[in-house]
Design a protein around this motif. Structure first.
Motif, short mmCIF file in Angstrom:
data_model
loop_
_atom_site.label_atom_id
_atom_site.label_comp_id
_atom_site.label_asym_id
_atom_site.label_seq_id
_atom_site.Cartn_x
_atom_site.Cartn_y
_atom_site.Cartn_z
N GLN A 1 0.68 -1.41 0.11
CA GLN A 1 0.18 -0.23 0.06
C GLN A 1 0.25 1.48 -0.21
N SER A 2 0.04 2.35 -0.44
CA SER A 2 1.33 3.32 -0.59
C SER A 2 0.64 4.08 -0.53
N ALA A 3 0.93 5.60 0.27
CA ALA A 3 0.15 6.65 0.81
C ALA A 3 0.84 8.50 1.20
N LEU A 4 0.26 9.39 0.45
CA LEU A 4 0.22 10.59 0.87
C LEU A 4 0.03 11.36 1.30
N VAL A 5 0.64 12.44 2.45
CA VAL A 5 0.00 12.41 3.66
C VAL A 5 0.49 14.30 3.30
N VAL A 6 -0.08 15.48 4.03
CA VAL A 6 0.08 15.97 4.11
C VAL A 6 -0.38 16.50 5.58
N THR A 7 1.20 17.36 6.17
CA THR A 7 0.83 17.75 7.01
C THR A 7 0.98 19.49 7.60
N GLY A 8 0.22 20.59 7.72
CA GLY A 8 0.67 21.53 7.94
C GLY A 8 -0.47 22.30 9.49
N ASN A 9 -0.51 24.07 8.85
CA ASN A 9 -0.64 24.74 10.20
C ASN A 9 -2.00 25.79 9.42
N LYS A 10 -1.82 25.39 8.35
CA LYS A 10 -2.95 26.57 7.88
C LYS A 10 -2.81 27.70 7.82
N ASN A 11 -1.25 27.94 8.11
CA ASN A 11 -0.52 29.25 7.61
C ASN A 11 0.41 29.23 7.80
N GLY A 12 0.94 29.32 6.24
CA GLY A 12 2.23 28.24 5.59
C GLY A 12 2.89 27.84 5.27
N LEU A 13 2.93 27.07 6.69
CA LEU A 13 4.44 24.99 7.10
C LEU A 13 3.01 24.38 6.87
N ALA A 14 3.84 23.58 5.66
CA ALA A 14 3.22 22.54 5.43
C ALA A 14 4.25 21.70 4.57
N GLY A 15 4.42 20.48 5.08
CA GLY A 15 5.25 19.02 4.32
C GLY A 15 4.32 18.49 3.52
N PHE A 16 4.80 17.46 2.89
CA PHE A 16 3.90 16.19 2.58
C PHE A 16 5.29 15.35 1.82
#
Length: 111
Positions: free
Chosen positions: A11-26
């Motif tokens: 299985q593969s998964a794409l995850v995006v994390t962020g704070n809704k203020n310009g900071l994000a990682g995927f």
């Protein structure tokens, strides 16, 4: 060769994390089970955080183009109230980054 010797479904998964203020990682994660793939992707995306400068807290600061394999993404700075015209996965990523989605306000009129 007959049989399924040596074949494992992954299985593969794409995850995006962020704070809704310009900071994000995927990040992408792979595993034998979906839960393992999600855990790996979540941990990796938290390590790859980047800051995206926002213009007036609703759009990007400048136009840019990026490509990964056959996927091409064009990003243009738009005025407030324009909204997002893109795939639902990219729209979700923009929400996590902090790019606002246009929601029309009703002015006391029923539509």
């Amino acid at each position: 060769m007959k049989g399924n010797f040596g074949r494992k479904r992954r299985q593969s998964a794409l995850v995006v994390t962020g704070n809704k203020n310009g900071l994000a990682g995927f990040a992408m994660g792979k595993g034998l089970e979906a839960r393992t793939a999600l855990r790996k992707a979540k941990n990796r995306s938290a390590q790859k955080l980047m800051h995206i400068k926002l213009f007036r807290n609703h759009t990007v600061c400048h136009d840019f183009f990026t490509q990964y394999g056959a996927t091409k993404i064009y990003v243009w700075r738009k005025p407030e109230g324009h909204g997002l015209i893109c795939h639902r996965a990219i729209k979700t990523m923009c929400e996590v980054i902090g790019i606002k989605i246009y929601t029309p306000k009703l002015r006391g009129q029923l539509m």
